[in-house]
Motif scaffolding. Structure first.
Motif, PDB file in Angstrom:
ATOM      1  N   ALA A 135       0.951  -1.213   0.031  1.00 27.66           N
ATOM      2  CA  ALA A 135      -0.111   0.021  -0.018  1.00 27.66           C
ATOM      3  C   ALA A 135       0.828   1.422  -0.067  1.00 27.66           C
ATOM      4  O   ALA A 135       0.453   2.340  -0.026  1.00 27.66           O
ATOM      5  CB  ALA A 135      -0.962   0.091   1.228  1.00 27.66           C
ATOM      6  N   LEU A 136       2.053   1.200  -0.043  1.00 29.58           N
ATOM      7  CA  LEU A 136       3.212   2.325  -0.053  1.00 29.58           C
ATOM      8  C   LEU A 136       3.922   2.424  -1.346  1.00 29.58           C
ATOM      9  O   LEU A 136       3.930   1.328  -2.278  1.00 29.58           O
ATOM     10  CB  LEU A 136       4.078   2.102   1.167  1.00 29.58           C
ATOM     11  N   GLY A 137       4.528   3.243  -1.482  1.00 33.87           N
ATOM     12  CA  GLY A 137       5.457   3.437  -2.641  1.00 33.87           C
ATOM     13  C   GLY A 137       4.519   3.726  -3.977  1.00 33.87           C
ATOM     14  O   GLY A 137       3.601   4.207  -3.841  1.00 33.87           O
ATOM     15  N   ALA A 138       5.285   3.528  -5.061  1.00 29.01           N
ATOM     16  CA  ALA A 138       4.525   3.946  -6.405  1.00 29.01           C
ATOM     17  C   ALA A 138       3.336   2.934  -6.664  1.00 29.01           C
ATOM     18  O   ALA A 138       2.360   3.364  -6.939  1.00 29.01           O
ATOM     19  CB  ALA A 138       5.638   3.580  -7.537  1.00 29.01           C
ATOM     20  N   VAL A 139       3.488   1.711  -6.287  1.00 31.55           N
ATOM     21  CA  VAL A 139       2.158   0.900  -6.622  1.00 31.55           C
ATOM     22  C   VAL A 139       1.271   1.257  -5.496  1.00 31.55           C
ATOM     23  O   VAL A 139       0.017   1.100  -5.807  1.00 31.55           O
ATOM     24  CB  VAL A 139       2.711  -0.668  -6.222  1.00 31.55           C
ATOM     25  N   GLY A 140       1.606   1.561  -4.404  1.00 33.06           N
ATOM     26  CA  GLY A 140       0.701   1.892  -3.245  1.00 33.06           C
ATOM     27  C   GLY A 140      -0.207   3.141  -3.747  1.00 33.06           C
ATOM     28  O   GLY A 140      -1.527   3.308  -3.579  1.00 33.06           O
ATOM     29  N   ILE A 141       0.479   4.156  -4.505  1.00 29.45           N
ATOM     30  CA  ILE A 141      -0.206   5.221  -4.887  1.00 29.45           C
ATOM     31  C   ILE A 141      -1.391   4.858  -6.031  1.00 29.45           C
ATOM     32  O   ILE A 141      -2.353   5.201  -6.093  1.00 29.45           O
ATOM     33  CB  ILE A 141       0.751   6.054  -5.664  1.00 29.45           C
ATOM     34  N   GLY A 142      -0.708   3.985  -7.201  1.00 28.48           N
ATOM     35  CA  GLY A 142      -1.683   3.454  -7.873  1.00 28.48           C
ATOM     36  C   GLY A 142      -2.855   2.682  -7.344  1.00 28.48           C
ATOM     37  O   GLY A 142      -4.080   3.026  -7.882  1.00 28.48           O
ATOM     38  N   ARG A 143      -2.656   2.059  -6.528  1.00 26.47           N
ATOM     39  CA  ARG A 143      -3.678   1.265  -6.061  1.00 26.47           C
ATOM     40  C   ARG A 143      -4.710   2.159  -4.933  1.00 26.47           C
ATOM     41  O   ARG A 143      -6.015   1.898  -5.011  1.00 26.47           O
ATOM     42  CB  ARG A 143      -3.173  -0.113  -4.750  1.00 26.47           C
ATOM     43  N   ALA A 144      -4.491   3.113  -4.366  1.00 26.55           N
ATOM     44  CA  ALA A 144      -5.076   4.036  -3.754  1.00 26.55           C
ATOM     45  C   ALA A 144      -6.188   4.687  -4.735  1.00 26.55           C
ATOM     46  O   ALA A 144      -7.274   4.813  -4.264  1.00 26.55           O
ATOM     47  CB  ALA A 144      -4.224   5.150  -2.908  1.00 26.55           C
ATOM     48  N   PHE A 145      -5.541   5.160  -5.831  1.00 30.72           N
ATOM     49  CA  PHE A 145      -6.414   5.947  -6.776  1.00 30.72           C
ATOM     50  C   PHE A 145      -7.668   4.932  -7.418  1.00 30.72           C
ATOM     51  O   PHE A 145      -8.601   5.215  -7.926  1.00 30.72           O
ATOM     52  CB  PHE A 145      -5.633   6.494  -7.936  1.00 30.72           C
ATOM     53  N   THR A 146      -7.069   3.672  -7.423  1.00 35.02           N
ATOM     54  CA  THR A 146      -7.885   2.665  -8.251  1.00 35.02           C
ATOM     55  C   THR A 146      -8.969   2.350  -7.217  1.00 35.02           C
ATOM     56  O   THR A 146      -9.969   2.144  -7.512  1.00 35.02           O
ATOM     57  CB  THR A 146      -7.181   1.234  -8.414  1.00 35.02           C
ATOM     58  N   PHE A 147      -8.426   2.129  -5.818  1.00 35.33           N
ATOM     59  CA  PHE A 147      -9.497   1.902  -4.847  1.00 35.33           C
ATOM     60  C   PHE A 147     -10.634   3.036  -4.814  1.00 35.33           C
ATOM     61  O   PHE A 147     -11.707   2.771  -4.707  1.00 35.33           O
ATOM     62  CB  PHE A 147      -8.744   1.668  -3.578  1.00 35.33           C
ATOM     63  N   GLY A 148      -9.972   4.452  -4.939  1.00 34.88           N
ATOM     64  CA  GLY A 148     -10.990   5.535  -4.798  1.00 34.88           C
ATOM     65  C   GLY A 148     -11.843   5.332  -5.929  1.00 34.88           C
ATOM     66  O   GLY A 148     -13.048   5.930  -5.772  1.00 34.88           O
TER      67      GLY A 148
END
Length: 221
Positions: A135-148
């Protein structure tokens, strides 16, 4: 065993749950499970944890995300996890340990609805740290916007305050608020030395991104 080698027992577990995650658009898909798996291998080696248990738990830990719009507690899917392990012919003497990891992997001291109330096992600590690292780093950012996007959340609202306590039931916040309320607090929840090291580096990247995002939103960059 090579770093990219997957034992047959884990291949069987993955095969049993692959169809469950088809079509997931929340960031808790099969690719996430395999990233947690690989991170779990790295941490397990450092922590002398049983990777047979950690690896299997990583592959099945998010079955609860497929139920009740993500509000189902992981404990509620333990019967399903046991069926998966049995169908995959996972060693019987390790099944309880896998289920324990799954049941407790989403517990954080800073959360409104969850907290640690027991002494965690090495495998539980590794799974929780590996899951949080994704949930952290570059992948975490991508996942946060996907989840949102999946939950209809906006990207940012400068008038919303960041709360001190994270409540996973709240879907009314924005992606950036979620990042500040939960993701950037994950380093303090890390329980392994290797997890803390990786979390610090990944969180620094996220913090830089969020600062840049907010500056661009204000027209300052």
């Amino acid at each position: 065993m090579r770093a990219d080698e997957v034992p047959p027992v884990h291949e069987r577990v993955a095969g049993e749950v692959r169809d469950h995650f088809d079509g997931d658009d929340t960031g808790h898909d099969t690719a996430h499970a395999w990233r947690v798996y690989r991170l779990g291998r790295r941490l397990a080696e450092r922590e002398n944890a049983d990777f047979e248990v950690v690896g299997a738990a990583a592959l099945v830990h998010d079955l609860h995300r497929l139920r009740g719009d993500g509000f189902v507690h992981p404990r509620e899917t333990i019967p399903e996890v046991r069926r998966v392990l049995a169908d995959a012919d996972f060693p019987t003497d390790g099944r309880d340990a896998v289920c324990h990891c799954v049941a407790h992997h989403e517990e954080y001291d800073f959360a409104e609805t969850t907290h640690l109330d027991h002494e965690p096992t090495a495998e539980e600590r590794v799974l929780r740290d590996a899951d949080n690292l994704d949930a952290l780093g570059a992948v975490g950012i991508g996942r946060a916007f996907t989840f949102g996007a999946h939950h209809g959340q906006g990207m940012y609202d400068p008038d919303r305050e960041v709360r001190e306590t994270y409540d996973r039931r709240d879907r009314d916040n924005t992606v950036i608020q979620h990042v500040r309320e939960k993701l950037l607090r994950l380093p303090e929840a890390m329980e392994t030395d290797a997890g803390r090291e990786l979390a610090a580096e990944r969180a620094a990247y996220v913090e830089e991104f969020v600062d840049r995002f907010e500056a661009e939103w204000r027209g300052e960059r």
